[in-house]
Design an enzyme around this catalytic site. Structure first.
Site, PDB file in Angstrom:
ATOM      1  N   GLY A  88     -79.128  32.435 -34.688  1.00 16.77           N
ATOM      2  CA  GLY A  88     -78.937  33.072 -35.999  1.00 16.77           C
ATOM      3  C   GLY A  88     -78.487  32.054 -37.033  1.00 16.77           C
ATOM      4  N   GLY A 127     -75.076  27.903 -31.720  1.00 18.36           N
ATOM      5  CA  GLY A 127     -73.894  28.561 -31.172  1.00 18.36           C
ATOM      6  C   GLY A 127     -73.757  28.331 -29.677  1.00 18.36           C
ATOM      7  N   ILE A 160     -71.269  32.108 -37.857  1.00 21.31           N
ATOM      8  CA  ILE A 160     -70.361  32.692 -38.843  1.00 21.31           C
ATOM      9  C   ILE A 160     -69.187  33.365 -38.142  1.00 21.31           C
ATOM     10  CG2 ILE A 160     -72.176  33.072 -40.563  1.00 21.31           C
ATOM     11  CD1 ILE A 160     -71.804  36.129 -39.896  1.00 21.31           C
ATOM     12  N   ASP A 161     -69.355  33.684 -36.841  1.00 21.96           N
ATOM     13  CA  ASP A 161     -68.311  34.420 -36.118  1.00 21.96           C
ATOM     14  C   ASP A 161     -67.065  33.575 -35.834  1.00 21.96           C
ATOM     15  OD1 ASP A 161     -70.194  36.383 -36.139  1.00 21.96           O
ATOM     16  OD2 ASP A 161     -70.554  36.417 -33.987  1.00 21.96           O
ATOM     17  N   ARG A 183     -69.545  39.807 -32.772  1.00 21.79           N
ATOM     18  CA  ARG A 183     -70.047  40.434 -31.546  1.00 21.79           C
ATOM     19  C   ARG A 183     -68.961  40.534 -30.482  1.00 21.79           C
ATOM     20  NH1 ARG A 183     -74.881  37.099 -29.552  1.00 21.79           N
ATOM     21  NH2 ARG A 183     -74.141  35.747 -31.202  1.00 21.79           N
ATOM     22  N   ARG A 241     -66.440  57.392 -45.768  1.00 19.98           N
ATOM     23  CA  ARG A 241     -67.725  56.721 -45.904  1.00 19.98           C
ATOM     24  C   ARG A 241     -67.705  55.437 -45.073  1.00 19.98           C
ATOM     25  NH1 ARG A 241     -68.478  60.842 -48.170  1.00 19.98           N
ATOM     26  NH2 ARG A 241     -69.478  61.253 -50.179  1.00 19.98           N
TER      27      ARG A 241
HETATM   28  O1  F6P Z   1     -73.730  35.307 -33.906  1.00 25.97           O
HETATM   29  C1  F6P Z   1     -73.712  35.594 -35.242  1.00 25.97           C
HETATM   30  C2  F6P Z   1     -74.124  36.995 -35.528  1.00 25.97           C
HETATM   31  O2  F6P Z   1     -74.025  37.060 -36.898  1.00 25.97           O
HETATM   32  C3  F6P Z   1     -73.341  38.107 -34.836  1.00 25.97           C
HETATM   33  O3  F6P Z   1     -72.114  38.413 -35.394  1.00 25.97           O
HETATM   34  C4  F6P Z   1     -74.301  39.263 -34.937  1.00 25.97           C
HETATM   35  O4  F6P Z   1     -74.086  40.212 -33.935  1.00 25.97           O
HETATM   36  C5  F6P Z   1     -75.607  38.586 -34.729  1.00 25.97           C
HETATM   37  O5  F6P Z   1     -75.463  37.271 -35.198  1.00 25.97           O
HETATM   38  C6  F6P Z   1     -76.767  39.266 -35.381  1.00 25.97           C
HETATM   39  O6  F6P Z   1     -77.920  38.602 -34.980  1.00 25.97           O
HETATM   40  P1  F6P Z   1     -79.394  39.009 -35.398  1.00 25.97           P
HETATM   41  O7  F6P Z   1     -79.677  38.302 -36.681  1.00 25.97           O
HETATM   42  O8  F6P Z   1     -80.212  38.500 -34.292  1.00 25.97           O
HETATM   43  O9  F6P Z   1     -79.423  40.492 -35.577  1.00 25.97           O
END
Ligand code: F6P
Length: 357
Positions: free
Chosen positions: A13, A116, A140-141, A185, A273
């Site tokens: 990602g 990552g 980003i996590d 995640r 919401r």
């Molecule tokens: O690992 C970074 C991340 O942004 C996670 O927080 C998220 O679950 C995932 O990527 C989303 O990935 P994708 O773009 O494959 O949906």
């Protein structure tokens, strides 16, 4: 070993700052050493078959510092060379051999992988097959082991904090409960930092399974004190006590924010919401902090190559660039310390995590 030609690729990602790392890597390789640089297109796959290599000169990376995404393209994380055989994931070594062989045939003396934990695990395996790999941590996590901060995290935090600020004013106008679902995640770094920066009432993260009665009580207490609105931030991987994470479909997290909003509405009788911030956290221009971090990592990758630190990840530790073995961070996660200072600070501010008695 004398270095002449180096390659760089982006995997998994995207994260704001990828282009900044590419730019810094090219500049430092050319300015400090006069090396030739090529970009591998579309992650590890770009080295398979006829390698898809793109020359990267100073003129090719002009204007990249503030640009989001990756000019090299990326592919999904973690499945390079792995195949499902009768329900079991099996690695095809021939693909790894081909990568190492093609890199050598192209005269490439080093391959830098921006990725990552899953991508660094692949980089490690490629290293064991003889490819001259160097890793640069990306997500980003902010949950990679071995390094204090990954680039992209600060930008995601900025976006999440801005969203919380905006939710505050509308929540207050309508006496509502707003739930913001952010990325994360396996680790709740974005939720925790954004919750602190955005002054939320609750922070729900994967590391601390929650009881919604606690959150409902917090909302009721605020109501009783005349604060008729509440803001909750929740990481996409958070789960209720005794429960599991919520998936939109197999392998794709998402939806816990909606569930929590609906349940809190029932328990408190308030109008609720949910907002899912999603990929807004990953796109767009990196913050100044991420641009600087990206530049340091790019220059650091060149330094690591010059030192022959193959099979290692460039890491930032106590504000010093160093390297750690790829294996130390491959397929591992750095969780939020549940007894750490950030969590304790939040609790002292009255923010609940859903585990309180
Ligand atoms: O690992 C970074 C991340 O942004 C996670 O927080 C998220 O679950 C995932 O990527 C989303 O990935 P994708 O773009 O494959 O949906």
């Amino acid at each position: 070993m004398s270095i002449k030609k180096v390659a760089i690729l982006t995997s998994g990602g995207d994260a704001p700052g990828l282009n900044g790392v590419i730019r810094a890597f090219v500049k430092s390789a050319v300015i400090d050493h006069g090396w030739e640089v090529v970009g591998v297109e579309d992650g590890f796959e770009g080295m398979i078959g006829t390698p898809r290599l793109r020359p990267l000169r100073n003129s090719d990376v002009r204007g990249l510092l503030g640009r989001g995404g990756t000019i090299l393209g990326s592919t999904n994380r973690g499945n390079f060379g792995w195949h499902n055989v009768d329900g079991e994931m099996v690695r095809h070594d021939a693909v790894y051999q081909e990568f190492a062989h093609n890199a050598k045939a192209e005269g490439i003396d080093a391959v830098v992988v921006l990725g990552g934990d899953g991508s660094q695990s692949i980089a490690h395996d490629l290293y064991t097959f003889g490819a001259p790999m160097i890793g640069v941590p990306k997500t980003i996590d902010n949950d990679l082991v071995g390094t204090d901060q990954t680039f992209g995290f600060d930008t995601a935090l900025q976006v999440a904090t801005d969203a919380l600020d905006r939710l505050h004013t509308t929540a207050e106008s309508h006496d509502r409960v707003m739930v913001l679902e952010v990325m994360g995640r396996h680790a709740g770094w974005i939720a925790l930092a954004a919750g602190l920066a955005g002054g939320t009432e609750a922070i729900l993260i994967p590391e601390i399974p929650f009881d919604l009665d606690v959150v409902a009580r917090k909302i009721a207490d605020r109501d009783a004190a005349g604060a008729l609105f509440s803001i909750i931030v929740i990481a996409e991987g958070a789960m209720p006590k005794g429960g599991t994470a919520t998936y939109q479909r197999e392998g794709l997290l998402g939806g816990i924010g909606m569930q929590v909003a609906a349940e809190l509405g029932q328990r408190t009788g308030k109008d609720t919401r949910a907002v899912v911030l999603g990929h807004l956290q990953r796109g767009g221009s990196p913050t100044p902090i991420d641009r600087i971090l990206a530049s340091r990592y790019g220059v650091g990758a060149v330094w690591a190559i010059s030192q022959g630190r193959f099979g290692q990840l460039v890491a930032l530790q106590n504000d010093i660039l160093t390297t750690v073995p790829l294996l130390e961070c491959a397929n591992k996660i750095k969780p939020v310390p549940v007894e750490g200072q950030l969590v304790r600070t939040a609790r002292s501010l009255g923010i609940v995590f859903g585990d309180e008695q």
